[in-house]
Each structure stands twice: as structure tokens, then as C-alpha cells.
Design a protein around this motif. Structure first.
Motif, PDB file in Angstrom:
ATOM      1  N   VAL A 313       0.819  -0.912  -0.126  1.00 52.07           N
ATOM      2  CA  VAL A 313       0.169  -0.171  -0.157  1.00 52.07           C
ATOM      3  C   VAL A 313       1.144   1.289   0.080  1.00 52.07           C
ATOM      4  N   PRO A 356      -4.459  -0.785   4.622  1.00 55.68           N
ATOM      5  CA  PRO A 356      -5.874  -1.421   4.338  1.00 55.68           C
ATOM      6  C   PRO A 356      -6.487  -2.382   5.133  1.00 55.68           C
ATOM      7  N   LEU A 362      -8.910  -1.473   0.588  1.00 59.09           N
ATOM      8  CA  LEU A 362      -8.103  -0.344   1.109  1.00 59.09           C
ATOM      9  C   LEU A 362      -9.104   0.539   1.713  1.00 59.09           C
TER      10      LEU A 362
END
Length: 380
Positions: A313, A356, A362
């Protein structure tokens, strides 16, 4: 701009030190001379002496009291000599002190010349306790660090942009070469393919232009309600969500902030678009919420999707980066969506947080400064 040569700062400080010391010496001698004159007669006086301290028995050695002229003859050469000594001490000592005081400026100037030659990794790292020169050196080191990071980012961005732009151009060239060799090729299919590739090149170019404009602080600031921007983005992208079988939900309170309405709408649209495209497909969910608290306006967009690692991420805001399972499709984008979001957020003085979700997908939270309470925009 060209300038005429002038005396150095060290020389000017030296002359200032010496001049100040000389003026102080002259003032001190003048004060001493002034007080001496109060007790000195105009002309010399000789007083008769006595014997063994008895005034009734004159005839002793007597007492000579010099006049002002006699005193000046004795005092002036020594005063002049002392002033000359003070001038020499002021010049020599001032030169040494000025050199010691200005030594940090030499290091800063050398670092500036080094940075000007392209070596942005050089740092001054001035030792010692904190003072004006060290604050200047630390500020310069911080500027060099930011400049080095910015230049490195621009170089990576230029390399990535060149690579991404090269792909559609190379595909176009290949299609044209094949078509020129194969006269019987379906022209309509070729045109459709060329139109698709050309559309992608245009989309990428527009995204690059928007990314370059997103770094600029919007001025003048407009009053913007993030909840209205979220509703407009959701309404615009609802057909895309329905086509992919993704449930799009919006909720929350008014979240006023200040900035560019166009850029903040683009920020919201990019987040919702990413959440729809990078989802599980049919049965997926996208939730858009807005809140206002603690002087901030918050926009949160979360979506279902594959499980993502924190280290993965962290790369999503890099230009041309795509997350897990982010394959190219008709709406996959060009990999600049979150990069544009980050630039717009930074230009508005806000923060961007990517995390996350434990179940997959997300959560993106944008926090922007809220305006003064009296400046809150009216909802339509």
C-alpha cells in the motif's frame, strides 16, 4: 545581476571594530582630560615648602603645580601613543575576530557552490550550539534535502512518464507498419484499435498535466463542501459502478474546507474511480463518508478487494504504480490516480492516509484544514 566590486564583509567588520575601539579610547581620554582640567590652574604655581611639616618654619623644597600647558605637553604624546596602540589592536584583533565570526559563512558559501554544481547530496552540518549561523546552516541543509528528494522524484517521474508514453506510441507504430504491409487488413478494426490506443495516450497526457498543476497551491481559496463533491463524484461514476456490479454508498455530514473546487472534485472522483475499478467486481462495495471534526474536514473512501500488505500500500501514491490485481482494462487508468490525489492533498495543506482493510481492499482518508466557522459554505 552584475555588481561592482566592493570591500569584503570581513574588512568592513574589522574597520568597524577598530573605529569603535578608537572612538571609545578618544572618549575615555577626553573624560580624563576634562576632569583633570577642573583641578589644574591656568598657569604653573610654585608653593613654598616648610620644614618637617611645620608651616611656621619655611624653607623646605616647596611644591610645583604644573599649568595646563605643562600638563598638555606631558599628556598629549602619551595619549596619542595610546590611541595609536588602540588602533593597531583594533585592526589586528578585529580582523581575527571577524574571520572567526564569519567562518561559518565560508562553509555555507562553499556548500552553495557545491550544490550549484549539481552535488545536492552535500550537507554543511555546522557543529556547535544553536545560533543564527547554525540556524541558517540547518535551514540550508533542510532545503538541500528537500531539493534532492524533489529532483530524484522528478527524475523517476520523467523516466516513468517516458516509458508509459512510449507504449501507446510504439503500439501505434506497430499497427501502422502491419497495416502498410497487409493491404487486405480490416480497416475498421485497425481504426478502432488506433482510436483506443490514441485515447489512452490522451488520457495519460491529461493526467500528467493535471499532476503538474496539482502541486500548485490554489489561489484564491474557494469554500468547498467535501460531502457535495462526494455526491457529485458518486453520481458521475454510478453507471461505471452498476456496470461492474459494485454497490456505491455515500453518507456523512457536511465537511467544509477551502481550496480549488475543481481540484478537490478531481481528488474525490479519482478516489471513487479507483475504489470501483480495483474491487472484487460483482458484489463489491464502495463506501464514501465525510466528517468534520477537530478543525479538519475528512473524506474517507473504502472498498472491498483483495488483501493488501502494508508495504504494498505504501507504494500506491508513486506515479504509475498499480496495486495487487490492478490489471489494465477499459477503465484501469494510467497509474496516476492516487499520485494526483496525494499532490492535490498536499497543495491544500492536508494529509493522505492509506490503510489496507483486514478483510481485503483499501481505506483512503483525506484530511483537509477546515475554514473558520463563520465561513462554512451553504449546502444546496
Amino acid at each position: 545581476m552584475p555588481r561592482e566590486p566592493g570591500p569584503s564583509v570581513r574588512l568592513r567588520l574589522t574597520l568597524s571594530y577598530a573605529g569603535f575601539l578608537l572612538v571609545t579610547g578618544v572618549g575615555l581620554i577626553a573624560v580624563v582630560w576634562f576632569f583633570l582640567l577642573r583641578y589644574v590652574p591656568e598657569r604653573a604655581v610654585v608653593l613654598p615648602g616648610d620644614v618637617d611639616g611645620d608651616p611656621t618654619r619655611p624653607g623646605g623644597p616647596g611644591v610645583f603645580i604644573p599649568g595646563r600647558a605643562d600638563l598638555w605637553e606631558a599628556f598629549a604624546p602619551k595619549a596619542t601613543l595610546m590611541l595609536g596602540l588602540l588602533l593597531v589592536v583594533g585592526l589586528v584583533g578585529g580582523w581575527l575576530l571577524a574571520g572567526r565570526v564569519l567562518a561559518p559563512l565560508d562553509r555555507i558559501a562553499e556548500a552553495t557552490r557545491t550544490a550549484g554544481s549539481g552535488a545536492l547530496s552535500h550537507r554543511i552540518r555546522l557543529p556547535g550550539r544553536n545560533d543564527e549561523f547554525r540556524e541558517l546552516a540547518d535551514a540550508f541543509d533542510g532545503m538541500l534535502a528537500r531539493l534532492e528528494a524533489h529532483v530524484a522524484e522528478q527524475q523517476r517521474f520523467a523516466a516513468n512518464a517516458s516509458h508509459e508514453l512510449r507504449t501507446p506510441l510504439a503500439i501505434t507504430q506497430t499497427l501502422l507498419d502491419v497495416a502498410s504491409r497487409d493491404r487486405d487488413r480490416d480497416t475498421d478494426a485497425l481504426l478502432r484499435r488506433l482510436r483506443l490506443v490514441n485515447s489512452r495516450a490522451i488520457e495519460l497526457t491529461e493526467a500528467l498535466l493535471l499532476l503538474s498543476r496539482a502541486d500548485q497551491r490554489p489561489a484564491p481559496d474557494e469554500l468547498v463542501d467535501l460531502s457535495l463533491a462526494a455526491e457529485e463524484a458518486a453520481e458521475t461514476l454510478l453507471p461505471l459502478a452498476e456496470a461492474r456490479g459494485v454497490l456505491l454508498e455515500t453518507s456523512g455530514d457536511p465537511a467544509p474546507t477551502t481550496g480549488s473546487a475543481a481540484l478537490l472534485l478531481q481528488l474525490t472522483t479519482n478516489l471513487v474511480h479507483n475504489a470501483i475499478v480495483h474491487n472484487v467486481g460483482a458484489g463489491g462495495v464502495v463506501r464514501v463518508t465525510t466528517t468534520a471534526s477537530a478543525g479538519n474536514a475528512e473524506l474517507t473512501v473504502e472498498n472491498t478487494g483483495p488483501v493488501l500488505g502494508p508495504e504494498h500500500v505504501a507504494t500506491f501514491t508513486e506515479p504509475f504504480q498499480r496495486g495487487s490485481a490492478r490489471v489494465r482494462s477499459d477503465h484501469a487508468g494510467v497509474g496516476l490516480g492516487l499520485a494526483i490525489v496525494e499532490r492535490i492533498t498536499s497543495a491544500h495543506g492536508g494529509t493522505l492516509d492509506l490503510a489496507p482493510r483486514p478483510a481485503g481492499g483499501l481505506r483512503v482518508t483525506v484530511r483537509l484544514p477546515a475554514p473558520a466557522p463563520a465561513a462554512a459554505p451553504a449546502r444546496s
